[in-house]
Design an enzyme around this catalytic site. Structure first.
Site: not given
Ligand code: GLY
Length: 300
Positions: A197-199, A221, A223, A169
């Site tokens: 999926r959303v982080g 890291g 999410g 990221t």
């Molecule tokens: N930190 C990015 C994610 O987990 O999507």
């Protein structure tokens, strides 16, 4: 227009950029460091030209979205279906204006789409096909999704090679001459994630936060763990208490590990432009720049 919070107070500009927390890369460590250096250079040119912190973080993040070694824009991790779905957010700390997009396809520079959401002002977060429709309505170009897929990620997805994760990221935090702090984060998310999926990256207070009276932060890291502890906001809370960016970053990462049960890192910057960063993973490329430096500092 009347400005709120810290905005309008003359400050010395400052910028910090990260390229994602993760394992030690098997190859191309210098390439990743050069990437964050180039992103910092680009963002810094905006700030020294008198530009806004928002423009500086957008510019810096775009450089890394365009870089195939980072997990954002081109180079993003693939979903379990072999597709690219990206998340991004951006925030300015004077009026707490923010914008974000999540699980969006066919967009090479999601940070710019997040910026358009913010500038539009009606919403904070738009996801999926809705985000793509919004992009069309505001003239953000969509791309051939294949152009976002690198050979590295294709090989990994096919199981042909256990290609180690390169950069992760990406994110940036800046303070401009007017005293405004802005932060931005962009990601392709987890390798093999379920589509949809959303982080943490597009979630304000989790992956990104900015308050010009305190500071700004961009996280990286795992999410799910970052969301559990609302890491971005908690890091700024520690910063407010301790008035020490390095310490606040370390305590926040400890929180991520101990209470969130995950690994990661973050960069932050306070209202005076002092920078801090920490990570629990073996590697996180970072670079920062201030007028006291001749060139971006990239620690080894
Ligand atoms: N930190 C990015 C994610 O987990 O999507």
């Amino acid at each position: 227009m009347a400005r709120g919070r810290n905005g309008g107070t003359a400050r010395v500009p400052s910028l910090i950029v990260h390229g994602g927390a993760g394992p030690e890369p098997a190859d191309g460590r210098d390439e990743l460091r050069d990437g964050v250096r180039a992103a910092t250079d680009a963002g810094w040119r905006v700030l020294v030209g008198g530009g806004r912190a928002l423009d500086a973080v957008e510019t810096a993040v775009r450089v890394l979205e365009d870089h195939p070694r980072f997990n954002a824009g081109r180079g993003s991790a693939l979903t379990s279906a072999g597709t690219v779905e990206v998340d991004a957010s951006i925030m300015e700390g004077d009026r707490l204006q923010c914008g974000a997009v999540a699980a969006v396809r066919r967009i090479a520079n999601p940070v710019t789409l997040a910026r358009r959401v913010m500038d539009d002002g009606r919403y904070v977060l738009i996801v999926g096909d809705g985000a793509l429709s919004f992009a069309r309505s505001v003239g953000v170009a969509e791309c051939d999704p294949e152009t976002l897929v690198t050979d590295r990620e294709r090989r990994h997805h096919a199981g042909a090679a256990k290609t180690p994760v390169g950069g992760g990221t990406v994110g940036a935090v800046a303070l401009d001459r007017h005293g405004t702090i802005a932060a931005a984060t962009s990601t392709g998310g987890r390798r093999g994630k379920l589509p949809g999926r959303v982080g943490d990256s597009p979630l304000i207070g989790c992956g990104t936060y900015a308050d010009s009276t305190i500071g700004g932060v961009s996280c990286t890291g795992e999410g799910e763990a970052i969301i559990r502890v609302v890491l971005g906001w908690r890091a700024l809370d520690y910063l407010k208490e301790a008035d020490d960016p390095g310490y606040a970053a370390r305590v926040a990462v400890d929180l991520l590990v101990e209470e969130g049960g995950g690994q990661g890192g973050l960069v932050l910057l306070d209202w005076r432009g002092r920078t801090g960063y920490a990570h629990s993973t073996p590697f996180m490329p970072v670079a920062w720049m201030s007028p006291a430096l001749a060139a971006p500092l990239v620690p080894s």
